[in-house]
Write a protein that holds these residues in place. Structure first.
Motif, PDB file in Angstrom:
ATOM      1  N   MET A 199       0.863  -1.174   0.000  1.00 48.03           N
ATOM      2  CA  MET A 199       0.000   0.000   0.000  1.00 48.03           C
ATOM      3  C   MET A 199       0.902   1.226   0.000  1.00 48.03           C
ATOM      4  SD  MET A 199      -3.183   0.908   2.479  1.00 48.03           S
ATOM      5  CE  MET A 199      -3.825  -0.737   2.258  1.00 48.03           C
ATOM      6  N   VAL A 200       0.677   2.083  -0.938  1.00 49.42           N
ATOM      7  CA  VAL A 200       1.532   3.248  -1.118  1.00 49.42           C
ATOM      8  C   VAL A 200       0.645   4.481  -1.172  1.00 49.42           C
ATOM      9  CG1 VAL A 200       3.173   4.404  -2.636  1.00 49.42           C
ATOM     10  CG2 VAL A 200       3.288   1.931  -2.335  1.00 49.42           C
ATOM     11  N   GLY A 201       1.083   5.514  -0.454  1.00 51.34           N
ATOM     12  CA  GLY A 201       0.367   6.772  -0.482  1.00 51.34           C
ATOM     13  C   GLY A 201       1.191   7.855  -1.133  1.00 51.34           C
ATOM     14  N   THR A 202       0.534   8.681  -1.861  1.00 51.55           N
ATOM     15  CA  THR A 202       1.215   9.790  -2.544  1.00 51.55           C
ATOM     16  C   THR A 202       0.514  11.071  -2.148  1.00 51.55           C
ATOM     17  OG1 THR A 202       1.711   8.321  -4.388  1.00 51.55           O
ATOM     18  CG2 THR A 202       1.943  10.689  -4.767  1.00 51.55           C
ATOM     19  N   VAL A 252      -4.006   6.955  -2.035  1.00 47.95           N
ATOM     20  CA  VAL A 252      -3.529   5.690  -1.491  1.00 47.95           C
ATOM     21  C   VAL A 252      -3.915   4.581  -2.474  1.00 47.95           C
ATOM     22  CG1 VAL A 252      -3.613   4.066   0.427  1.00 47.95           C
ATOM     23  CG2 VAL A 252      -3.776   6.530   0.853  1.00 47.95           C
ATOM     24  N   ILE A 253      -2.922   3.813  -2.875  1.00 45.42           N
ATOM     25  CA  ILE A 253      -3.148   2.695  -3.792  1.00 45.42           C
ATOM     26  C   ILE A 253      -2.616   1.439  -3.137  1.00 45.42           C
ATOM     27  CG2 ILE A 253      -2.641   1.710  -6.044  1.00 45.42           C
ATOM     28  CD1 ILE A 253      -2.407   4.500  -7.152  1.00 45.42           C
ATOM     29  N   GLY A 254      -3.460   0.488  -3.020  1.00 48.31           N
ATOM     30  CA  GLY A 254      -3.070  -0.780  -2.436  1.00 48.31           C
ATOM     31  C   GLY A 254      -3.185  -1.910  -3.430  1.00 48.31           C
ATOM     32  N   THR A 255      -2.391  -2.916  -3.201  1.00 48.88           N
ATOM     33  CA  THR A 255      -2.409  -4.115  -4.042  1.00 48.88           C
ATOM     34  C   THR A 255      -2.732  -5.316  -3.163  1.00 48.88           C
ATOM     35  OG1 THR A 255      -0.704  -3.146  -5.433  1.00 48.88           O
ATOM     36  CG2 THR A 255      -1.104  -5.497  -5.699  1.00 48.88           C
ATOM     37  N   VAL A 256      -3.681  -6.086  -3.599  1.00 51.02           N
ATOM     38  CA  VAL A 256      -4.090  -7.243  -2.794  1.00 51.02           C
ATOM     39  C   VAL A 256      -3.355  -8.476  -3.294  1.00 51.02           C
ATOM     40  CG1 VAL A 256      -6.340  -6.251  -2.322  1.00 51.02           C
ATOM     41  CG2 VAL A 256      -6.052  -7.745  -4.282  1.00 51.02           C
ATOM     42  N   GLN A 282      -1.441   0.498   8.002  1.00 48.76           N
ATOM     43  CA  GLN A 282      -0.756  -0.025   6.825  1.00 48.76           C
ATOM     44  C   GLN A 282      -0.228   1.095   5.943  1.00 48.76           C
ATOM     45  OE1 GLN A 282      -4.303  -2.557   5.820  1.00 48.76           O
ATOM     46  NE2 GLN A 282      -2.687  -4.051   5.359  1.00 48.76           N
ATOM     47  N   GLN A 283      -0.748   2.262   6.155  1.00 47.48           N
ATOM     48  CA  GLN A 283      -0.274   3.411   5.398  1.00 47.48           C
ATOM     49  C   GLN A 283      -0.597   4.633   6.219  1.00 47.48           C
ATOM     50  OE1 GLN A 283      -1.991   6.069   3.773  1.00 47.48           O
ATOM     51  NE2 GLN A 283      -0.109   6.904   2.920  1.00 47.48           N
ATOM     52  N   SER A 284       0.328   5.558   6.246  1.00 45.96           N
ATOM     53  CA  SER A 284       0.097   6.752   7.035  1.00 45.96           C
ATOM     54  C   SER A 284       0.728   7.942   6.338  1.00 45.96           C
ATOM     55  CB  SER A 284       0.692   6.585   8.450  1.00 45.96           C
ATOM     56  OG  SER A 284       2.089   6.381   8.373  1.00 45.96           O
ATOM     57  N   ALA A 285       0.225   9.104   6.673  1.00 47.01           N
ATOM     58  CA  ALA A 285       0.741  10.354   6.120  1.00 47.01           C
ATOM     59  C   ALA A 285       0.621  11.418   7.196  1.00 47.01           C
ATOM     60  CB  ALA A 285      -0.046  10.753   4.870  1.00 47.01           C
ATOM     61  N   THR A 286       1.507  12.386   7.126  1.00 41.65           N
ATOM     62  CA  THR A 286       1.565  13.423   8.150  1.00 41.65           C
ATOM     63  C   THR A 286       1.066  14.737   7.560  1.00 41.65           C
ATOM     64  OG1 THR A 286       3.474  12.344   9.137  1.00 41.65           O
ATOM     65  CG2 THR A 286       3.074  14.638   9.755  1.00 41.65           C
ATOM     66  N   PHE A 287       0.249  15.391   8.337  1.00 45.35           N
ATOM     67  CA  PHE A 287      -0.292  16.673   7.907  1.00 45.35           C
ATOM     68  C   PHE A 287      -0.147  17.660   9.059  1.00 45.35           C
ATOM     69  CE2 PHE A 287      -2.492  13.392   5.611  1.00 45.35           C
ATOM     70  CZ  PHE A 287      -2.414  13.837   4.309  1.00 45.35           C
ATOM     71  N   ALA A 288      -0.284  18.899   8.710  1.00 46.30           N
ATOM     72  CA  ALA A 288      -0.155  19.948   9.725  1.00 46.30           C
ATOM     73  C   ALA A 288      -1.408  20.794   9.735  1.00 46.30           C
ATOM     74  CB  ALA A 288       1.072  20.815   9.428  1.00 46.30           C
ATOM     75  N   ALA A 289      -1.773  21.190  10.890  1.00 44.44           N
ATOM     76  CA  ALA A 289      -2.920  22.080  11.039  1.00 44.44           C
ATOM     77  C   ALA A 289      -2.790  22.783  12.378  1.00 44.44           C
ATOM     78  CB  ALA A 289      -4.225  21.304  10.962  1.00 44.44           C
TER      79      ALA A 289
END
Lengths: 171, 382
Positions: free
Chosen positions: B182-185, B198-202, B341-348
């Protein structure tokens, strides 16, 4: 024609009537056109089958004899050209059986006129047979053979002369 | 006998060289007519000829009709066979994608009108991956995430014209164990909105439906809740327009995709005094009014969604002169369980709002979907 063509039974009735009226004359026509008496019956039978199998021709009862005569001439020509022997619809007599027509065909083979007719050109023979045996006019012969009236006259005149020469040669 | 089949030379006019005049020809003609009649007078039809004709004429008609019918059937069979062969050759010559995905699904993707937002960022399918049976996938799937919304949906009872149509009802819902990668862009902020694809492959056959549940946590330990909503084109216009209510039937190697937008909330310039002690609500912090049907996150996500340790400071309060402190948030995703399984960081600085799309197939991958109804959604828990 008393029967109305169209249905199958009616067509059979028309076939019977046509057979009684024209088969013998067409058989004699074929015997004069062909140089092989064994093929006469086959040619006429095939002509009957072809014409009566085509319902469009059967419907036009007035032209039925013309269709039959035209078909006999064409089949006789084809038989002479290619010696067509595939038209064997009539049951052949057994070798040890003497058919009723056997004597007639023997007499036909011995006839001087028949021998002379077989010695002239095919076109001349066709014109003479159609003109004097079938009693067709020169225009009808021209239409049936697909040639001009002048050609019919010329073929007839030269055919008679050639026939006379050959008849005198037989004497 | 001389040659009876001589040429058909054009005859000369009568009487030119024949030596016969007209009356002579007529006289000879009369004699010839009589002699011809005498020559063939003995000929009679063969006995039984009429019976032969009566049998032969219908037989000839039948043969003619049979020949016509046979010809028609043959022509139809040849033309139909040629058509089917042409279609079959086109079908068999259809190239395959690297990961074994039928390229022909591209057509179905286009037909469904699914835009491929963020496509091409996902991982390449794994070549040579073993095809696992649905039964093994079902036994290997985890059971801890049954409370999640996307795993609570049953596979569709009916499926369209897909090769997996018959197997779709037996396929289990996708779990964390079903995912191979699983990859996030993350895209650069656009108008203050950050988009994540987020694109995942099963790796095993499973079904996927509904909206993913995102878990939000603040790295600084403070902050308020981050509500999740369905995509709102007015707020996050770059999110893919995904039709809801679809169930993806994924085969091993197939990919799935979803997008979400991180929309930071604006810090209030004036707030009641009581606001200092309470977390900002989604309606007060959102740049626009949220949709009427917020997306569910479920009770589980409510428990895992921490509140920022530093709530947004409203203007006009004792700390209004100080600039709001930006907090970091981690948005994670898991098909099942709580392990991301996938995470991303954001600011607020003053909270944010998430707009999440449904699962959809990436561009270039066909849709194997069922026809179940959209799932019920629950407002985001904070």
């Amino acid at each position: 024609m008393a029967a109305e063509p169209g249905a199958g039974d009616v067509s059979v009735d028309l076939l019977t009537e046509t057979y009684r009226d024209h088969y013998a004359s067409l058989l004699k026509l074929a015997a004069l056109l062909l140089d092989d008496t064994a093929s006469c019956e086959d040619v006429v039978q095939e002509a009957f089958i072809r014409v009566h199998s085509a319902r469009t021709r059967v419907r036009d009862a007035d032209k039925l004899l013309a269709y039959l005569r035209q078909t006999v001439v064409n089949l006789s020509r084809s038989t002479l050209r290619r010696r067509l022997i595939g038209l064997r619809l009539a049951p052949k007599p057994m070798p040890d059986m003497a058919s009723a027509e056997e004597g007639a065909y023997e007499l036909l083979e011995k006839d001087a006129l028949i021998q002379a007719l077989r010695g002239i050109q095919r076109r001349q023979r066709e014109v003479l047979v159609l003109r004097y045996f079938a009693d067709l006019t020169e225009a009808q012969v021209a239409t049936l053979l697909g040639i001009s009236v002048g050609s019919v006259k010329a073929y007839g005149s030269r055919g008679i002369e050639a026939l006379r020469v050959r008849m005198e040669a037989f004497r | 006998m001389s040659a009876p089949h001589e040429d058909d030379r054009s005859p000369q006019p009568p009487g030119v060289d024949s030596g016969l005049d007209g009356p002579t020809v007529e006289a000879l003609g009369a004699v010839l007519r009589m002699r011809m009649q005498q020559a063939v007078s003995g000929l009679e039809p063969h006995p039984g000829t009429l019976e032969v004709l009566r049998r032969a004429v219908p037989a000839r008609r039948r043969r003619r009709h049979a020949a016509l019918a046979t010809t028609a059937v043959t022509v139809f069979a040849v033309s139909a066979g040629a058509t089917l062969a042409a279609r079959g050759s086109l079908h068999t010559e259809r190239p395959k994608q690297a990961g074994g995905t039928d390229v022909g699904n591209l057509m179905s993707t286009g037909a469904d009108g699914v835009p491929g937002g963020g496509s091409g960022h996902g991982p390449a399918p794994i070549d040579g991956q073993q095809m696992s049976s649905p039964l093994s996938a079902a036994t290997s799937a985890g059971t801890s995430a049954t409370s999640l919304s996307q795993t609570s949906k049953a596979p569709p009872a009916s499926s369209p014209s897909s090769t997996a149509a018959t197997a779709a009802p037996a396929l289990p819902a996708c779990q964390s164990a079903s995912v191979l990668a699983m990859v996030g862009t993350q895209s650069p902020p656009n108008g203050g909105v950050t988009y994540e694809t987020v694109i995942g492959t099963v790796k095993s056959a499973c079904t996927l439906a509904g909206t993913p549940t995102l878990m939000v946590s603040a790295t600084s330990g403070a902050g308020g809740g981050v509500p999740q909503f369905r995509p709102d084109p007015a707020v996050a216009p770059l999110l893919a327009g995904v039709p809801s209510g679809r169930t993806l039937t994924l085969q091993p190697g197939d990919r799935f995709e979803f997008q979400y937008a991180w929309v930071p909330s604006g810090c209030p310039t004036q707030a009641p005094t009581s606001a200092a002690t309470s977390a900002p609500t989604s309606s007060s912090g959102s740049p626009t009014a949220p949709p009427a049907t917020p997306v569910s996150t479920g009770a589980t996500s409510a428990a895992t969604a921490p509140t920022p340790t530093r709530p947004p400071t409203p203007a006009g309060s004792s700390t209004s002169s100080a600039a709001p402190t930006t907090s970091s948030y981690v948005v994670s995703f898991a098909l099942s369980g709580t392990q991301a399984q996938q995470s991303a960081t954001f600011a607020a600085a003053c909270g944010a709002t998430l707009y999440v799309t449904d699962f959809f197939p990436p561009e270039g991958q066909g849709v194997r979907r069922g026809g179940d109804a959209p799932t019920a959604t629950v407002p985001a828990a904070r």
